[in-house]
Design an enzyme around this catalytic site. Structure first.
Site, PDB file in Angstrom:
ATOM      1  N   ALA A  58       0.812  -1.084  -0.158  1.00  0.00           N
ATOM      2  CA  ALA A  58      -0.195   0.080   0.015  1.00  0.00           C
ATOM      3  C   ALA A  58       0.920   1.080  -0.083  1.00  0.00           C
ATOM      4  CB  ALA A  58      -0.914  -0.101   1.310  1.00  0.00           C
ATOM      5  N   GLY A  59       2.113   1.171  -0.665  1.00  0.00           N
ATOM      6  CA  GLY A  59       2.795   2.317  -0.809  1.00  0.00           C
ATOM      7  C   GLY A  59       2.516   3.399  -1.604  1.00  0.00           C
TER       8      GLY A  59
ATOM      9  N   GLY B   9       1.210   1.148  -4.919  1.00  0.00           N
ATOM     10  CA  GLY B   9       0.069   0.255  -4.636  1.00  0.00           C
ATOM     11  C   GLY B   9      -1.358   1.174  -4.212  1.00  0.00           C
TER      12      GLY B   9
ATOM     13  N   ARG C 214      15.829   1.290  -3.843  1.00  0.00           N
ATOM     14  CA  ARG C 214      17.079   1.159  -3.433  1.00  0.00           C
ATOM     15  C   ARG C 214      17.593   2.179  -2.373  1.00  0.00           C
ATOM     16  NH1 ARG C 214      22.416   0.858  -6.821  1.00  0.00           N
ATOM     17  NH2 ARG C 214      21.359   1.776  -8.440  1.00  0.00           N
TER      18      ARG C 214
ATOM     19  N   VAL D  45       4.907  -5.937  -9.894  1.00  0.00           N
ATOM     20  CA  VAL D  45       5.374  -4.441 -10.314  1.00  0.00           C
ATOM     21  C   VAL D  45       6.573  -4.122  -9.744  1.00  0.00           C
ATOM     22  CG1 VAL D  45       4.745  -1.884 -10.127  1.00  0.00           C
ATOM     23  CG2 VAL D  45       3.011  -3.605 -10.553  1.00  0.00           C
TER      24      VAL D  45
ATOM     25  N   HIS E  28      13.069  -3.810 -18.760  1.00  0.00           N
ATOM     26  CA  HIS E  28      12.628  -2.448 -18.122  1.00  0.00           C
ATOM     27  C   HIS E  28      13.839  -2.108 -17.388  1.00  0.00           C
ATOM     28  CE1 HIS E  28      10.242   0.534 -16.215  1.00  0.00           C
ATOM     29  NE2 HIS E  28      10.378  -0.129 -14.723  1.00  0.00           N
TER      30      HIS E  28
HETATM   31  O1  TXD Z   1       7.419   0.106 -14.194  1.00  0.00           O
HETATM   32  C1  TXD Z   1       7.488  -0.571 -13.072  1.00  0.00           C
HETATM   33  N1  TXD Z   1       7.462  -1.774 -12.875  1.00  0.00           N
HETATM   34  C2  TXD Z   1       7.809   0.136 -11.725  1.00  0.00           C
HETATM   35  C3  TXD Z   1       8.203  -0.378 -10.566  1.00  0.00           C
HETATM   36  C4  TXD Z   1       7.396   1.511 -11.685  1.00  0.00           C
HETATM   37  C5  TXD Z   1       7.622   2.230 -10.257  1.00  0.00           C
HETATM   38  C6  TXD Z   1       7.875   1.490  -9.320  1.00  0.00           C
HETATM   39  N2  TXD Z   1       8.401   0.460  -9.449  1.00  0.00           N
HETATM   40  C7  TXD Z   1       8.692  -0.673  -8.219  1.00  0.00           C
HETATM   41  O2  TXD Z   1       7.368  -0.960  -7.530  1.00  0.00           O
HETATM   42  C8  TXD Z   1       9.437   0.132  -7.309  1.00  0.00           C
HETATM   43  O3  TXD Z   1      10.783   0.102  -7.607  1.00  0.00           O
HETATM   44  C9  TXD Z   1       9.182  -0.813  -5.975  1.00  0.00           C
HETATM   45  O4  TXD Z   1       9.900  -2.077  -6.018  1.00  0.00           O
HETATM   46  C10 TXD Z   1       7.718  -1.012  -6.131  1.00  0.00           C
HETATM   47  C11 TXD Z   1       7.041  -0.288  -5.224  1.00  0.00           C
HETATM   48  O5  TXD Z   1       7.174   1.259  -5.418  1.00  0.00           O
HETATM   49  P1  TXD Z   1       6.344   1.964  -4.521  1.00  0.00           P
HETATM   50  O6  TXD Z   1       6.778   3.399  -4.791  1.00  0.00           O
HETATM   51  O7  TXD Z   1       5.025   1.855  -4.236  1.00  0.00           O
HETATM   52  O8  TXD Z   1       7.286   1.790  -3.173  1.00  0.00           O
HETATM   53  P2  TXD Z   1       6.807   2.129  -1.660  1.00  0.00           P
HETATM   54  O9  TXD Z   1       5.793   3.442  -1.568  1.00  0.00           O
HETATM   55  O10 TXD Z   1       7.964   2.050  -0.720  1.00  0.00           O
HETATM   56  O11 TXD Z   1       5.907   1.085  -1.379  1.00  0.00           O
HETATM   57  C12 TXD Z   1       6.147  -0.118  -0.909  1.00  0.00           C
HETATM   58  C13 TXD Z   1       5.213  -0.846   0.093  1.00  0.00           C
HETATM   59  C14 TXD Z   1       5.624  -0.377   1.392  1.00  0.00           C
HETATM   60  O12 TXD Z   1       4.259   0.285   1.899  1.00  0.00           O
HETATM   61  C15 TXD Z   1       5.851  -1.626   2.130  1.00  0.00           C
HETATM   62  O13 TXD Z   1       5.419  -1.559   3.480  1.00  0.00           O
HETATM   63  C16 TXD Z   1       5.429  -2.920   1.503  1.00  0.00           C
HETATM   64  O14 TXD Z   1       5.528  -2.383  -0.052  1.00  0.00           O
HETATM   65  N3  TXD Z   1       5.899  -4.021   1.719  1.00  0.00           N
HETATM   66  C17 TXD Z   1       5.336  -5.070   1.685  1.00  0.00           C
HETATM   67  N4  TXD Z   1       3.855  -5.327   1.761  1.00  0.00           N
HETATM   68  C18 TXD Z   1       3.400  -6.719   2.025  1.00  0.00           C
HETATM   69  N5  TXD Z   1       4.171  -7.683   2.339  1.00  0.00           N
HETATM   70  C19 TXD Z   1       5.667  -7.358   2.406  1.00  0.00           C
HETATM   71  N6  TXD Z   1       6.457  -8.414   2.588  1.00  0.00           N
HETATM   72  C20 TXD Z   1       6.152  -6.208   2.427  1.00  0.00           C
HETATM   73  N7  TXD Z   1       7.216  -5.590   2.411  1.00  0.00           N
HETATM   74  C21 TXD Z   1       7.211  -4.236   1.904  1.00  0.00           C
END
Ligand code: TXD
Length: 307
Positions: free
Chosen positions: A9-10, A13, A81, A117, A174
């Site tokens: 839910a970042g 999401g 990262r 994603v 990508h």
């Molecule tokens: O084109 C594409 N595919 C992409 C990919 C475009 C944009 C972002 N892209 C990737 O998506 C980015 O490099 C990250 O690997 C993901 C998610 O990006 P976002 O910007 O949404 O990252 P956030 O805001 O840090 O959110 C990640 C959430 C955060 O709320 C964590 O608490 C949660 O993931 N998280 C989990 N949820 C459930 N279960 C587990 N184990 C878990 N670990 C972390």
């Protein structure tokens, strides 16, 4: 009942869940490992229902049993990262998150389609396929919809037309070595190179490849999420509404384009079965060399993960 669950839910999401609501998906589950995060965002979104007038229900949770009967599970969980972290560190950290999330998805939504994603996208999608044991058409990744949208927007902006007047296709990984097929970039059906000129087209291509980094550089504390969230929602919608739309997706290659047992960006048809067909277009020798190079990087990273 059209039910989509979004894990993580970042930024991406939450945006994806909100766009799904605007597309009138009936039931949306938003799940995060951080207690309260998904619940809080879901309640906030639901409070926009009287303003926006969408029909569905968004529920936030940390409990995987809520995934039951999901037709699609969009996985955005992962880490970005951080300073001092190598790509390899990120690869290993996100691989362990994807492992856990996909096992939970398999147990709680065994009939779902999975849309990955999380980055590194091509690698995480392959991992999800392996861990789930699902048929390859049921596991695919979002990158090409975003990369082509960025490119079409930049081209349209340069020549002052609407983005829907621009056609384009980007395949491969990508990453910086994604393959933009110049030959297929069209503005109102006309070759973009004739309208824009080679040098302007190269500038736009270069900006597309670095589009993620451009946004990270400006935001400083996170990466892009509006367009990525919308792109993932569009793919989920294509499954739920069985639209059979053509779009690029990170799909499992089983001999197509001359490669096997690897996930990479290719044009596909998306419908209720997930990736219903890979559209195997003819590549020129130069395009093929670039595509081979791009697949080479994915295979190398897969080797580093030691699956
Ligand atoms: O084109 C594409 N595919 C992409 C990919 C475009 C944009 C972002 N892209 C990737 O998506 C980015 O490099 C990250 O690997 C993901 C998610 O990006 P976002 O910007 O949404 O990252 P956030 O805001 O840090 O959110 C990640 C959430 C955060 O709320 C964590 O608490 C949660 O993931 N998280 C989990 N949820 C459930 N279960 C587990 N184990 C878990 N670990 C972390």
């Amino acid at each position: 009942m059209s039910k989509v669950s979004v894990i993580g839910a970042g930024n991406v999401g939450a945006t994806c869940a909100f766009v799904l609501a605007l597309k009138n998906i009936e039931e949306i589950i938003l799940l995060d490992v951080v207690k309260g995060l998904a619940e809080g965002k879901a309640i906030d979104m639901m409070q926009s229902k009287p303003i926006l007038g969408f029909a569905g229900q968004i529920t936030g949770t940390s409990d995987y049993s809520f995934l039951k009967n999901s037709k699609v599970v969009v996985i955005t969980a992962g880490l970005a990262r951080k300073p001092g972290m190598s790509r390899q560190d990120l690869l290993e950290k996100n691989a362990s998150i994807i492992n856990e999330v996909v096992m939970q998805t398999k147990n709680n939504a065994p009939d779902s389609k999975i849309i990955l994603v999380t980055n590194p996208l091509d690698i995480m999608t392959y991992l999800a396929y392996k861990v789930s044991g699902f048929e390859p058409n049921r596991v695919f990744g979002m990158a090409g919809v975003l990369d082509t949208a960025r490119y079409r927007y930049f081209v349209s902006d340069k020549v002052s037309v609407m983005p829907n007047q621009v056609e384009a296709l980007i395949i491969g990984s990508h990453a910086d070595d994604m393959v933009v097929l110049d030959r297929l970039t069209k503005i109102d059906g006309q070759n973009a190179i004739d309208k824009l000129g080679k040098s302007d087209l190269e500038t736009v291509k270069d900006r597309t490849k670095k589009a993620g980094a451009e946004i990270v550089g400006l935001l400083k504390t996170g990466s892009a999420y509006f367009a990525p969230g919308a792109a993932a929602a569009k793919m989920a919608e294509a499954v739920i509404k069985d639209t059979k739309e053509q779009m690029p997706a990170c799909a499992y290659l089983n001999g197509e384009f001359g490669f096997s047992d690897v996930y990479a960006g290719v044009p596909v048809v998306i419908g209720k079965n997930g990736v219903e067909r890979i559209i195997e277009i003819e590549l020129t020798d130069d395009e093929k060399a670039d595509f081979d190079n791009s697949i080479g990087s994915i295979k190398k990273a897969l080797g580093d993960l030691k699956l």
